[in-house]
Design a protein around this motif. Structure first.
Motif, PDB file in Angstrom:
ATOM      1  N   GLY A   1       0.803  -1.220   0.000  1.00 42.14           N
ATOM      2  CA  GLY A   1       0.000   0.000   0.000  1.00 42.14           C
ATOM      3  C   GLY A   1       0.834   1.267   0.000  1.00 42.14           C
ATOM      4  O   GLY A   1       0.363   2.333  -0.414  1.00 42.14           O
ATOM      5  N   PHE A   2       2.095   1.193   0.442  1.00 41.21           N
ATOM      6  CA  PHE A   2       2.935   2.389   0.551  1.00 41.21           C
ATOM      7  C   PHE A   2       3.101   3.162  -0.765  1.00 41.21           C
ATOM      8  O   PHE A   2       3.018   4.396  -0.759  1.00 41.21           O
ATOM      9  CB  PHE A   2       4.297   2.048   1.144  1.00 41.21           C
ATOM     10  N   PRO A   3       3.360   2.520  -1.904  1.00 41.09           N
ATOM     11  CA  PRO A   3       3.464   3.307  -3.140  1.00 41.09           C
ATOM     12  C   PRO A   3       2.164   4.047  -3.470  1.00 41.09           C
ATOM     13  O   PRO A   3       2.195   5.164  -3.990  1.00 41.09           O
ATOM     14  CB  PRO A   3       3.793   2.262  -4.212  1.00 41.09           C
TER      15      PRO A   3
ATOM     16  N   ILE B   1      -5.751   4.692   2.896  1.00 39.14           N
ATOM     17  CA  ILE B   1      -5.510   3.882   1.700  1.00 39.14           C
ATOM     18  C   ILE B   1      -4.582   2.713   2.043  1.00 39.14           C
ATOM     19  O   ILE B   1      -4.736   1.614   1.526  1.00 39.14           O
ATOM     20  CB  ILE B   1      -4.925   4.749   0.563  1.00 39.14           C
ATOM     21  N   CYS B   2      -3.632   2.952   2.929  1.00 35.14           N
ATOM     22  CA  CYS B   2      -2.690   1.901   3.333  1.00 35.14           C
ATOM     23  C   CYS B   2      -3.359   0.840   4.201  1.00 35.14           C
ATOM     24  O   CYS B   2      -2.998  -0.329   4.153  1.00 35.14           O
ATOM     25  CB  CYS B   2      -1.517   2.529   4.079  1.00 35.14           C
ATOM     26  N   PHE B   3      -4.348   1.246   4.991  1.00 34.95           N
ATOM     27  CA  PHE B   3      -5.034   0.301   5.862  1.00 34.95           C
ATOM     28  C   PHE B   3      -5.791  -0.771   5.087  1.00 34.95           C
ATOM     29  O   PHE B   3      -5.931  -1.894   5.557  1.00 34.95           O
ATOM     30  CB  PHE B   3      -6.016   1.023   6.791  1.00 34.95           C
ATOM     31  N   VAL B   4      -6.306  -0.422   3.909  1.00 32.44           N
ATOM     32  CA  VAL B   4      -7.133  -1.375   3.159  1.00 32.44           C
ATOM     33  C   VAL B   4      -6.333  -2.607   2.732  1.00 32.44           C
ATOM     34  O   VAL B   4      -6.661  -3.727   3.148  1.00 32.44           O
ATOM     35  CB  VAL B   4      -7.838  -0.688   1.964  1.00 32.44           C
ATOM     36  N   PRO B   5      -5.257  -2.454   1.917  1.00 33.37           N
ATOM     37  CA  PRO B   5      -4.516  -3.671   1.565  1.00 33.37           C
ATOM     38  C   PRO B   5      -3.835  -4.304   2.770  1.00 33.37           C
ATOM     39  O   PRO B   5      -3.692  -5.526   2.844  1.00 33.37           O
ATOM     40  CB  PRO B   5      -3.502  -3.201   0.526  1.00 33.37           C
TER      41      PRO B   5
END
Length: 193
Positions: free
Chosen positions: A107-109, A140-144
């Motif tokens: 998710g970082f990128p 956004i990072c939490f989702v994946p």
């Protein structure tokens, strides 16, 4: 006319469009060092540690723009994949890309790209939109991250262990990132004057 354009232009402080490839490569290298250093600032929790990686990803994206920000994060992840000790607590190696925290890393990128896109759209020029935009970037990072963690623990436990404990930290990191951008803006404005 020039002042009007300057004030309505997006705030992407490093303004590397049109710069030589060597400048961009240097920024990517420095960005990966910054990301690696942020990984060493951590509070070890299981299965997901609290560290400053997300803050660094936000800053890299917001300062470099969406393309170069995402490229920098991908380069940092590539360093981790080949074994450089650049992840949380000095970890590295391909094994981390299939472990419980892999979803966050993937998710970082997206986070860097979104933070850079926000900057390019002018969201980071004002404190309140910047704060909420950077908070959304972390979501956004939490989702994946939670979805991948759920394959190990189940969804309910993944949310309890991989999202809920990090909400306060996400708010604090968004506030710190906004403060960092304000300082960067002032420094760059002063230097340009």
């Amino acid at each position: 006319m020039t002042d009007r354009i300057a004030t309505s232009a997006p705030f992407v402080p490093l303004r590397l469009d049109g710069r030589p490839l060597a400048h961009k490569a240097a920024l990517v290298f420095i960005g990966t060092l910054f990301l690696a250093a942020s990984s060493y600032i951590e509070v070890p929790l299981v299965p997901v540690p609290v560290n400053m990686q997300t803050y660094a990803v936000l800053i890299v994206g917001a300062l470099a723009g969406w393309r170069l920000g995402a490229i920098t994060v991908i380069a940092w992840l590539a360093e981790a994949f080949v074994g450089f000790p650049v992840l949380s607590g000095g970890a590295g190696g391909a094994v981390h890309f299939v472990g419980p925290t892999a979803g966050y890393m993937f998710g970082f990128p997206l986070v860097a790209a979104f933070a850079g896109w926000l900057a390019e759209q002018g969201w980071t020029r004002k404190i309140v939109p910047a704060f909420f935009g950077l908070l959304l970037a972390q979501a956004i990072c939490f989702v994946p991250g939670a979805l991948w963690l759920a394959t190990f623990t189940g969804l309910e436990k993944a949310i309890a262990l991989g999202v809920t404990p990090f909400i306060v930290g996400a708010v604090l990191k968004a506030a710190l990132a906004v403060c960092t951008l304000v300082v960067a803006k002032r420094a760059i404005t002063k230097r340009a004057a």
